[in-house]
Motif scaffolding. Structure first.
Motif, PDB file in Angstrom:
ATOM      1  N   ILE A 199       7.920   1.002  -4.483  1.00  0.00           N
ATOM      2  CA  ILE A 199       8.660   0.777  -5.677  1.00  0.00           C
ATOM      3  C   ILE A 199       8.138  -0.527  -6.214  1.00  0.00           C
ATOM      4  CG2 ILE A 199      10.889   0.482  -6.441  1.00  0.00           C
ATOM      5  CD1 ILE A 199      12.070   1.943  -4.157  1.00  0.00           C
ATOM      6  N   ALA A 235       7.763   5.417   0.012  1.00  0.00           N
ATOM      7  CA  ALA A 235       8.423   5.155  -1.319  1.00  0.00           C
ATOM      8  C   ALA A 235       7.707   3.961  -1.554  1.00  0.00           C
ATOM      9  CB  ALA A 235       9.885   5.338  -0.985  1.00  0.00           C
ATOM     10  N   ALA A 287       3.891   2.170   3.723  1.00  0.00           N
ATOM     11  CA  ALA A 287       3.130   3.308   3.207  1.00  0.00           C
ATOM     12  C   ALA A 287       1.598   2.970   3.513  1.00  0.00           C
ATOM     13  CB  ALA A 287       3.312   3.375   1.815  1.00  0.00           C
ATOM     14  N   PHE A 288       1.258   1.684   3.689  1.00  0.00           N
ATOM     15  CA  PHE A 288      -0.020   1.068   3.795  1.00  0.00           C
ATOM     16  C   PHE A 288      -0.489   1.729   5.044  1.00  0.00           C
ATOM     17  CE2 PHE A 288      -3.485  -1.379   2.289  1.00  0.00           C
ATOM     18  CZ  PHE A 288      -4.206  -1.707   3.330  1.00  0.00           C
ATOM     19  N   GLU A 289       0.395   1.872   6.015  1.00  0.00           N
ATOM     20  CA  GLU A 289       0.016   2.235   7.471  1.00  0.00           C
ATOM     21  C   GLU A 289      -0.229   3.743   7.513  1.00  0.00           C
ATOM     22  OE1 GLU A 289       2.349  -0.440   7.048  1.00  0.00           O
ATOM     23  OE2 GLU A 289       0.623  -1.660   7.287  1.00  0.00           O
TER      24      GLU A 289
END
Ligand SMILES: Nc1c(NC[C@H](O)[C@H](O)[C@H](O)CO)[nH]c(=O)[nH]c1=O
Ligand SMILES: CC(=O)[C@@H](O)COP(=O)(O)O
Length: 161
Positions: free
Chosen positions: A82, A80, A56-58
């Motif tokens: 988590i 996602a 997600a960071f990318e």
């Protein structure tokens, strides 16, 4: 009183989707939901492009590049995140949400936030096509609505300064 709202029609809509491969068991379901929503609202499959990123960071970087290309009417971001046993979760969630919002505001392009941020796997499963719906589907419908809302308001010269 004049009310503007985006209709769920899809003439010549082009969509970019960014999916994070981390927790792919979940994100693949979000992607399936998003594509299902787009196709069922008659977005042509040839007008849907998907980019897979490591995590997600990318997402914000690819969202920025897609938005700058002006090739897409909207961008859907799917991930996602988590919570684990360290504070890493907090940093990832914070930067991803800020980054996506920044891209949307700076590019005048609807960039939909379809990144699950959950305390545990069960919460993610519930939001990826089970008892709490599919957030990918929801984001895709929202993308169509935003595209048509903006088109409607532009047609009425609402944004002309
Ligand atoms: N823990 C999760 C991550 N972590 C990885 C980061 O997103 C990033 O890819 C890494 O820090 C390298 O820059 N990513 C998720 O999408 N979901 C998680 O739960
Ligand atoms: C969201 C994360 O980065 C997290 O899943 C990583 O797990 P941990 O905090 O146990 O390293």
């Amino acid at each position: 009183m004049k009310i503007y709202e985006g209709k769920l029609v899809s003439q010549d809509i082009k969509i970019g989707i960014i999916a994070a491969r981390f927790n792919e068991f979940i994100t693949s379901k979000l992607l399936g939901g998003a594509v299902d929503a787009l196709v069922r609202h008659e977005v042509k499959e040839d007008n849907i492009e998907v980019a897979w990123v490591p995590g997600a960071f990318e997402i914000p970087l690819i969202a920025s590049k897609m938005a700058k290309s002006k090739n897409y009417d909207a961008i859907i971001c799917l991930g996602a995140v988590i919570r684990g046993s360290t504070t890493h979760y907090d940093y990832v969630c914070s930067e991803v949400s800020k980054g996506i919002a920044h891209v949307s505001l700076n590019s005048d392009t609807p960039v939909m936030f379809g990144v699950l941020t959950t305390e545990n796997i069960e919460q993610a499963i519930e939001r990826a096509g089970t008892k709490a719906g599919n957030k990918g589907f929801d984001c895709a419908v929202g993308a169509i609505e935003m595209i048509n809302l903006i088109r409607e308001m532009e047609k009425n010269e609402i944004f002309n300064n």
